[in-house]
Design an enzyme around this catalytic site. Sequence first.
Site, PDB file in Angstrom:
ATOM      1  N   TYR A 298      -9.074  20.748 -41.307  1.00 43.60           N
ATOM      2  CA  TYR A 298      -7.733  21.011 -40.803  1.00 43.60           C
ATOM      3  C   TYR A 298      -6.708  20.502 -41.803  1.00 43.60           C
ATOM      4  O   TYR A 298      -6.852  19.409 -42.352  1.00 43.60           O
ATOM      5  CB  TYR A 298      -7.544  20.273 -39.471  1.00 43.60           C
ATOM      6  CG  TYR A 298      -6.153  20.377 -38.877  1.00 43.60           C
ATOM      7  CD1 TYR A 298      -5.840  21.414 -38.003  1.00 43.60           C
ATOM      8  CD2 TYR A 298      -5.170  19.442 -39.185  1.00 43.60           C
ATOM      9  CE1 TYR A 298      -4.562  21.513 -37.452  1.00 43.60           C
ATOM     10  CE2 TYR A 298      -3.891  19.541 -38.629  1.00 43.60           C
ATOM     11  CZ  TYR A 298      -3.608  20.573 -37.766  1.00 43.60           C
ATOM     12  OH  TYR A 298      -2.349  20.678 -37.222  1.00 43.60           O
TER      13      TYR A 298
ATOM     14  N   GLU B  81       0.326  25.540 -40.867  1.00 45.19           N
ATOM     15  CA  GLU B  81      -0.900  24.977 -40.288  1.00 45.19           C
ATOM     16  C   GLU B  81      -2.098  25.864 -40.589  1.00 45.19           C
ATOM     17  O   GLU B  81      -2.081  27.065 -40.305  1.00 45.19           O
ATOM     18  CB  GLU B  81      -0.743  24.846 -38.762  1.00 45.19           C
ATOM     19  CG  GLU B  81      -1.913  24.130 -38.106  1.00 45.19           C
ATOM     20  CD  GLU B  81      -1.766  24.050 -36.590  1.00 45.19           C
ATOM     21  OE1 GLU B  81      -1.499  25.092 -35.950  1.00 45.19           O
ATOM     22  OE2 GLU B  81      -1.914  22.941 -36.044  1.00 45.19           O
TER      23      GLU B  81
END
Length: 396
Positions: free
Chosen positions: A108, A196
């Site tokens: 991530y 993101e």
Amino acid sequence: MNIHEYQARQILESYGISVPRAGDASTPEEARQLAVELGGRVVVKAQVHAGGRGKAGGVKLVNSPDEAAEAAAAMLGTNLVTHQTKAGGVPVRKVLVAELTDIADELYVAITMDADARAPMVMASSEGGVEIEEVAANTPEKIVRVAADPLIGLSPYHARDIAMKIGIPIDLVRPATALISNLCKVFQELDASLVEINPLVVTTDGRVMALDAKISFEDDALFRHKEILELEDPEQNDELEQKAHDAGLAYVKLDGGRVGCMVNGAGLAMATMDITKTAGAAPANFLDVGGGAAEDKIAEAFEIIVSDTDVEAILVNLFGGILRCDVAARGIVMGAQNTATKLPLVVAMRGTNAEEGLQILADAGLNVTTVGDLGEAATALTVVLASAASSNKGNS
Ligand code: GDP
Ligand code: MN
């Protein structure tokens, strides 16, 4: 402003970030064609402005062009409901068809503006793919946080440090470092509020790539990025929020409440929240009419509040400064008449022409309780909500 994944991945590509080969399709036939070009094994992904698609049936891994067309047919034209959308979901008009990636590891990485650090903050974790909110809540030590310099950007040694800390294999640290640096460039050069990548993946054949892409832009900076404005898809926005935005009004929808709130200014919005809580309820929305709104804008604002089907009572809390209370009152009367609403109304008005405003409301024959202060407002709201609840019971 948000954009779709298929648009965000093009931006990433233009900054040299690896993404799987892919194209977007608006029909099952286009999806089939893309799958043929991409070799058959593909992933079909609903394009909506919301995450959580994987768990909601909006991401399908398939093995043939026929299956790709089938998956696209099942998604296109429907509304996708994920844990990030409202109850009715958002419409799927396009799907992304991407070459299937064989994943060795899901990581991530995200960048957002951090108010405390007064700088872009890179957040990265070895625990990608799953719900990062859970990682943040249960094992926050698994999230690496590094602030970028607002003027110079992220230094290369910081980018490298992040790559090492999230467990990028040593021989892939160099491309991962470049990827993280480039993500920071996207964030800063395009005035994003969020970039993101979840998941950022290490593939079984030893590459690092962005498998998903979310970019949100700072609305106040969009005037500098005309080309990004063109990526907007208003259909993805909440209908009432869009209507308010077009009218130059600030409208915020809240889940779980039943009181529609009209205020002017953020401070009054906070006080109004308190009144609503004191009355044992919660706001369904806030509509901030701002400073010098004219009568027809107030009417439009009122109509937007009434259109919210969660609203059982309306609390108007205004301070007449630049906005005159008599103007506000005429706007409310106009909005109430246009919508023929029967919803009970509690109105607190102070400041310029407040008495005149309250008189206009009293004379208009609306279902209105006018009050002098916020304590009275809470009491009046308690009463109208109780009678709204009991009349609901009577109906059912
Ligand atoms: P989101 O649920 O809306 O965030 O959609 P994502 O694009 O992140 O996809 C959700 C999950 O689907 C990912 O975390 C992966 O586990 C899986 N996935 C997506 N694309 C691929 C792919 O090309 N190959 C494999 N093996 N899994 C994928
Ligand atoms: Mn994702």
